[in-house]
Design a protein around this motif. Sequence first.
Motif, PDB file in Angstrom:
ATOM      1  N   GLN A   1       0.815  -1.214   0.000  1.00  6.05           N
ATOM      2  CA  GLN A   1       0.000   0.000   0.000  1.00  6.05           C
ATOM      3  C   GLN A   1       0.851   1.268   0.000  1.00  6.05           C
ATOM      4  O   GLN A   1       2.066   1.232   0.123  1.00  6.05           O
TER       5      GLN A   1
ATOM      6  N   LEU B   1     -12.590  -1.657  -3.443  1.00  9.25           N
ATOM      7  CA  LEU B   1     -11.385  -2.463  -3.589  1.00  9.25           C
ATOM      8  C   LEU B   1     -11.625  -3.692  -4.455  1.00  9.25           C
ATOM      9  O   LEU B   1     -10.691  -4.230  -5.052  1.00  9.25           O
TER      10      LEU B   1
ATOM     11  N   GLN C   1      -6.322  -6.055  -7.784  1.00  5.59           N
ATOM     12  CA  GLN C   1      -6.260  -4.686  -8.308  1.00  5.59           C
ATOM     13  C   GLN C   1      -4.856  -4.378  -8.844  1.00  5.59           C
ATOM     14  O   GLN C   1      -4.711  -3.775  -9.913  1.00  5.59           O
TER      15      GLN C   1
ATOM     16  N   ARG D   1      -1.577  -0.407  -8.083  1.00  2.00           N
ATOM     17  CA  ARG D   1      -2.503   0.582  -7.556  1.00  2.00           C
ATOM     18  C   ARG D   1      -1.837   1.301  -6.382  1.00  2.00           C
ATOM     19  O   ARG D   1      -1.128   0.702  -5.585  1.00  2.00           O
TER      20      ARG D   1
ATOM     21  N   VAL E   1      -2.899   2.335  -3.181  1.00  2.00           N
ATOM     22  CA  VAL E   1      -4.082   1.954  -2.410  1.00  2.00           C
ATOM     23  C   VAL E   1      -3.752   1.983  -0.926  1.00  2.00           C
ATOM     24  O   VAL E   1      -2.600   1.767  -0.526  1.00  2.00           O
TER      25      VAL E   1
ATOM     26  N   ILE F   1      -8.150   4.621  -3.158  1.00  2.00           N
ATOM     27  CA  ILE F   1      -7.424   4.105  -4.322  1.00  2.00           C
ATOM     28  C   ILE F   1      -7.035   5.247  -5.255  1.00  2.00           C
ATOM     29  O   ILE F   1      -7.858   6.103  -5.592  1.00  2.00           O
TER      30      ILE F   1
END
Length: 505
Positions: free
Chosen positions: A96, A114, A149, A243, A245, A265
């Motif tokens: 992340q 998500l 993702q 991503r 995120v 996101i």
Amino acid sequence: MPVVTAEGESAELSLLDVLRRAEDLSHLSCSTPGEGVALVDYLLAICFASGVFPGSTEEWHVWVAERQGLGRAAEWLAGEPDDAWDLFHPERPLGQNILLGHLMAEHGTGPAQLVLERVGDYVQFFDHHHLEHPASLTAAEAFRAMLTQHVYGLSGRARISGKTLGPRLTNLSAGRLQGRIRVVVQGRMVGDTLRMNLYPAAGGPGRFNHSWTGEGVDRRTFDVRPPGRATSGPADLHSYLGRSVLLQAAPRKDGESVMVDRVLIGAGELLTLDPERDLEDAVLGKKINGHRKPLWPSPTRALWRNAHSLYAAARDEEKGLFGRLRDLTFPTQGNRTVCRLWAVGLLANKTVASTWTEGFFPYAPSLGEELCVASRRGSDIAEHVAWSLERAAYAAWKVQYPNPKPADRPAQQARFDARREFWPDAEAPFLRLLEATAYGDPVPLSLLGYAGELRTHAEEFLRNRLDSLPHNARGLQARARAERRFHDDLASPKGPEELRGETYT
């Protein structure tokens, strides 16, 4: 942290559990094909990062034949610091971007955003599941959805305002596998699958992407859209952060599982892929403008109808996954090597996910040429039967509607067109043809049986369509004309010999 449920298991397993028990687990249960591919890719990244991969094609063959253990990958992961694999670390959350943290309270949404299959274009709701839906995700569900993702995320625009973070971040980039077919070789056990999909890493394994920050990587910033970066190796490729995120853990009482109740996101990393190094499994077609385009998912053509492309790659390619598979010799089923080529693609309408397409195709290296013939001829036979059904529908339409309006023709002809029933029905006989070929059945005889089955089913589907005709002179003439056209086309010398009861030579 629990990650995935394995077949026959009542509880979810962690990444460490999966690696430790890879030789005993036959299957990892995932909610979608894309989620399964993303999880396999992540396990491969761990193997590469831990140094557990073959050093050459020759060593790869030995690894697969002798079922080289993956214990060193499990030992490496067990020895890693816990905070490097913490999904909710306050500074470096796994997979992340903590730089989004100060925006979570104002711009975070429900965890539905998500889940790739729910989010539509990341602004509107999809599948009746609104982005503000309050239902939380378990940590394991959120982790798998995040991996999906990263790998398959669609382009478009995130819900973060461009005035807040800049349009360069809110314009989403397409994931590494979005727009092409990913092929995973499946073995009997998870360990076999991982071994067959590991490969020699020219230039070393590269870094593993734990988090957006603290990795020594120049990633995309909030204001600048940099050119794509080259991967440092397969560990980098298979763990890349597609991503930007961030997940938020919900408050919990003692003894409760960790849940995710908010997500945010933004855009992800941009990669410049090296065709020689980063497209190991790609099924490459003919050159267009000097480049070979990988096989991509089609909204109008089921994946099994392109199975011959996979088998042709396994027969002809000299490099990559298919080049190595051709020389695989260890026996796993009787006296033959039989594995499966699992092909997966995401169908999307621009920025909106539509559905997953996948296919499972048996493969025996010692019978590569036979599988090429069976898949190519099987596809040709199905195409010819479908073409004959279309011509029969046209013949019935011409008689039943002698003076139609041009705008009415499509709906009128569709009334007699049995292809809608034929194509879904033809998949199972085709896969049985491939299965029989992979286990050594003579291809000419198998093709005769397959052609006869398709012909019988097509005749029934056409007959059911023609039953809608009125029982008058015109209706009877339309039925007779359509059936005669259908049988004449099947018996045509220009069509496959097997539909005439002859053996292909």
